[in-house]
Write an enzyme that holds these catalytic residues in place. Sequence first.
Site, short mmCIF file in Angstrom:
data_model
loop_
_atom_site.label_atom_id
_atom_site.label_comp_id
_atom_site.label_asym_id
_atom_site.label_seq_id
_atom_site.Cartn_x
_atom_site.Cartn_y
_atom_site.Cartn_z
N HIS A 39 -1.46 6.45 2.20
CA HIS A 39 -1.49 5.51 3.31
C HIS A 39 -1.40 6.31 4.60
CE1 HIS A 39 -1.16 1.39 4.83
NE2 HIS A 39 -0.46 1.94 5.81
N CYS A 58 0.78 -1.24 0.00
CA CYS A 58 0.00 0.00 0.00
C CYS A 58 0.81 1.29 0.00
CB CYS A 58 -0.95 -0.01 1.20
SG CYS A 58 -2.06 -1.43 1.25
#
Length: 558
Positions: A124, A70
């Site tokens: 993120h 991510c």
Amino acid sequence: MYTLRLLVLHALALAVVARRERRNVLFIMADDLRTSLGCYRHSVAKSPNIDQLASKSQVFLHAYAQQAVCAPSRTSMLTSRRPDTTRLYDFNSYWRTHSGNYTTLPQYFKSRGYFTTSVGKIFHPGIPSNHSDDFPYSWSTPAFHPASFRYEKEKVCKGEDGKLHANLLCAVNVAEQPGGTLPDLESTDEAVRLLKSRVNDDVPFFLAVGFHKPHIPFRIPQEYLSLYPIEQMTLAPDPDVPSLLPPVAYNPWMDLRKRDDVQKLNISFPYGPIPKDFQLRIRQHYYAAVSYMDAQVGRLLGALDELGLANGTMVVFTSDHGWSLGEHGEWAKYSNFDVSTRVPLIFYVPGVTGRDSLRGSTFPFINVLVQSELVFKNERVVKNVVELVDVFPTVSHLAGLKAPRPCPDFSFQEELCTEGKNRASTFQHRHKEQRITEAMSFSQYPRPADTPQVNSDLPDLKDITVMGYSLRCWDYRYTLWLGFNPKTFQVNVSDVHGGELYMLTDDPGEDRNVYDNFDHRAMMGKMASLPPTVSVQMRMRRQLLYLSTGRKTSRGPA
């Protein structure tokens, strides 16, 4: 004086017209979404709202992330810099202080007069975005995060014993969940509210909406499981670990192993396997999570349409990376395989990919629970290989802004440039079925050792000793696992810990590694003569050309 006043008024008028001609941007990102969508010719997944979007868009069939996890992938896409430039391979640093003060995609739009705002998971959260989703650099207002996300890793999944667990498989009655809602439901509500607030505003907007699904745990409304009867589920076509896969390449899917229901299975480390009946249930829940996320995309696009904003808003839909569903005996992301690095990439550009809708609806909401069998046709597809670092320059150009210039070879001091390519030229023709064999994507993944460890999936920077670099073109995937120094960020191109070469025409699933079929000594000797300033990407391009030429020589014309 009078002439000067006229010139000033004329310039202001042109500025207003230019501002009005700029397109709004609705930037939608899913989490852990592979190309399991109807518009990518997937036969199982039911995604009618995304398919409807694709039918009025340009669809890039072979788009690839730069790292299949991510934070590194999202930072790379949003800055248009590769992980070796952001120097983010884990979740433990913020690029502005760790590497360089690189301008992001929303920051660029904000600096050009756009109202920019974020809902859900775009950057993120946490350290990689400075605990602020990069506010105030990237956003006009602080990012919105759904309150119910705090329960994602809590014991909120009712098990067969009637007790609550922190399970991987977590189909729920939403009314019984804390707050009576789920994160993506909350994010959609907030995004729709924001769209309503922009209807009568002349300032163009860049609205980024990040959905959490189909990321694990599969905490989704239970009704979506009905779309995928368990007796109709099948295993991955290649569920076994390939015999010639270098151990360094294997991902032991530790995040799944930590869930309560998976721990009960007592699966051996690192290769498993997961019992077949549980594999089927994982696949069922993943597809159900895709359909649930698709419904939220449908709600969002339906609101865009109903508010009269569809004709002036470009819509981009993508994901941060893919997710293995049992292929190669792997689960989750954390690898360089196609199933982990390939992502959907869809651009709706009003007046370009589809006609402005003066009558009727552009994106009527489709209830997947009722109309799951609807089929749409993609009118515009691009088969050429592209990358997520291409998104920044392409979105900028298509929105009416100037795309950032290409980065120089060493760009740590460059705040605004792109390591990707502007793909706007591909929108000039209706059909782009042709492919360019030279087009390549470049992905990478770090490992702490040559064999699977408990931290192999996500090693901290200090623990990285090997970096796997992977080139993907139309005919081949070529991966080298090279020695890496985490203190200097230097790669030792002569320190090869493992290699992979897949001939995709004969082996589209990347199951038969033929790397050892070649004598690499002569090739490596040629590479040793290259100057040290030649990048890993360029070296691997030359190596692949050498290998592919050798193949053609031995087997005849391809």
